[in-house]
Design an enzyme around this catalytic site. Structure first.
Site, short mmCIF file in Angstrom:
data_model
loop_
_atom_site.label_atom_id
_atom_site.label_comp_id
_atom_site.label_asym_id
_atom_site.label_seq_id
_atom_site.Cartn_x
_atom_site.Cartn_y
_atom_site.Cartn_z
N SER A 8 59.21 -3.24 80.44
CA SER A 8 59.09 -2.07 79.57
C SER A 8 59.75 -0.88 80.24
CB SER A 8 57.62 -1.74 79.31
OG SER A 8 57.54 -0.43 78.76
N HIS A 33 61.80 -4.46 76.63
CA HIS A 33 60.73 -3.91 75.78
C HIS A 33 60.88 -2.40 75.67
CE1 HIS A 33 56.67 -4.12 73.97
NE2 HIS A 33 56.43 -3.00 74.62
N ASP A 35 59.34 1.06 73.99
CA ASP A 35 58.12 1.63 73.41
C ASP A 35 58.43 2.90 72.63
OD1 ASP A 35 55.94 -0.11 74.35
OD2 ASP A 35 56.69 0.45 76.33
N MET A 37 56.96 5.88 70.41
CA MET A 37 55.69 6.60 70.17
C MET A 37 55.98 7.91 69.44
SD MET A 37 53.83 6.07 73.84
CE MET A 37 53.98 4.53 74.76
N HIS A 66 58.69 -1.97 70.15
CA HIS A 66 57.25 -1.86 69.85
C HIS A 66 57.01 -0.50 69.20
CE1 HIS A 66 52.98 -1.55 71.86
NE2 HIS A 66 52.91 -1.60 70.55
N MET A 68 54.82 2.21 67.97
CA MET A 68 53.49 2.84 68.00
C MET A 68 53.60 4.13 67.21
SD MET A 68 52.69 1.98 71.96
CE MET A 68 54.43 1.69 72.24
N MET A 137 47.54 -6.02 72.56
CA MET A 137 47.48 -4.89 73.50
C MET A 137 46.32 -5.10 74.47
SD MET A 137 50.02 -2.95 72.92
CE MET A 137 49.57 -1.80 74.23
N ASP A 176 50.71 -6.89 76.39
CA ASP A 176 51.29 -5.62 76.81
C ASP A 176 50.18 -4.70 77.34
OD1 ASP A 176 52.75 -3.27 77.02
OD2 ASP A 176 53.24 -3.14 74.88
C1 DX5 Z 1 51.74 1.14 76.38
C2 DX5 Z 1 53.04 0.44 76.11
C3 DX5 Z 1 53.42 -0.52 77.15
C4 DX5 Z 1 53.59 0.06 78.53
C5 DX5 Z 1 53.03 -0.96 79.47
O1 DX5 Z 1 51.37 1.86 75.28
O2 DX5 Z 1 53.00 -0.25 74.88
O3 DX5 Z 1 54.56 -1.29 76.80
O4 DX5 Z 1 54.91 0.32 78.89
O5 DX5 Z 1 52.98 -0.40 80.72
P1 DX5 Z 1 52.24 -1.08 81.96
O6 DX5 Z 1 52.85 -2.42 82.14
O7 DX5 Z 1 52.53 -0.12 83.04
O8 DX5 Z 1 50.77 -1.18 81.60
ZN ZN Z 2 54.70 -1.70 74.47
#
Ligand code: DX5
Ligand code: ZN
Length: 229
Positions: A8, A33, A35, A37, A66, A68, A137, A176
């Site tokens: 990620s 990956h 993220d 947000m 992903h 969010m 998650m 994740d």
């Molecule tokens: C959190 C994200 C993850 C995040 C994971 O909301 O969806 O993808 O990057 O990070 P680690 O591996 O540090 O928990």
């Molecule tokens: Zn993620």
């Protein structure tokens, strides 16, 4: 099914994302990956389609995006056009999840559905046969570097059982949040096959080595009879 490692980039240096991707790809990462947000669904804001488009220019591995965000229906076309190979959406924000999953697939993108830690597996009961993958998650979404929620192991096993019962044995489970050398073997033993890791890779001085070490730890936990890699 082999284990896939999906670093990620949330924990990478945002001023040097191209270099971050190149490093983990050199170490054999299977997916990148990303993220997304929006500051509404989760209390953090990251990146949108223009950045995904830029990453697509440099990445040689598929982009696993992903979402969010509160209104994914509004943006799936833009992320598909930007180069996402996989798009995952949270069941918590989608009243018409079946329609959304079909819309993602119609764009030629793999469709995944995501469960927050507090969302029960039964929320997938009617959609499990239609998805390309399920993302569990193992932390509350929003930030990297959080502690793995131990209950996620039994949740992965329950999702695996539901997918198999729904005739979707080929659909992998992605996990994740808080994945590291300690938790990776546990989630693989429970049935996870795509491992996202941010802090455990980009939070180290040597992301290449961390990627290789994570794969080794995860692969060692594959049940006998699974293809080695
Ligand atoms: C959190 C994200 C993850 C995040 C994971 O909301 O969806 O993808 O990057 O990070 P680690 O591996 O540090 O928990
Ligand atoms: Zn993620």
């Amino acid at each position: 099914m082999n284990v896939q490692i999906a670093p990620s980039i949330l924990s990478a240096d945002f001023a040097a994302l191209g270099e971050a991707i190149a490093r983990v790809e050199r170490a054999g990462a299977d997916l990148i990956h990303v993220d997304v947000m929006d500051g509404h669904f989760v209390p953090n804001i990251t990146i949108g389609p223009p950045v995904v488009k830029a990453l697509k220019r440099v990445a040689t591995k598929p982009l696993d995006v992903h979402l969010m965000i509160s209104d994914p229906d509004r943006y799936i076309e833009a992320f598909a056009a930007a180069g996402a190979a996989m798009l995952s959406v949270h069941v918590e924000v989608l009243p018409h999840l079946h329609r959304t999953v079909q819309a993602i697939k119609a764009l030629g993108v793999k469709a995944g559905v995501v469960l927050n830690p507090s969302t029960p597996v039964v929320a997938l009961e009617e959609i499990a046969g239609d998805v390309d993958f399920v993302l569990v998650m193992s932390v509350n979404p929003g930030f990297g570097g959080q502690t793995f929620i131990a209950r996620s192991e039994s949740k992965v096993a329950a999702v695996r059982e539901l997918l198999d019962r729904s005739g979707n044995a080929a659909a992998p489970i992605e996990i994740d949040g808080g994945i590291d050398l300690q938790t990776a073997p546990r989630v693989v033993a429970a049935g996870a096959r795509i491992l996202v890791a941010g802090n455990a890779i980009f939070g180290t001085a040597d992301p290449e080595r961390a990627t290789r070490d994570l794969r080794a730890a995860a692969s060692a936990a594959l049940p006998a009879g699974s293809a080695a890699r």
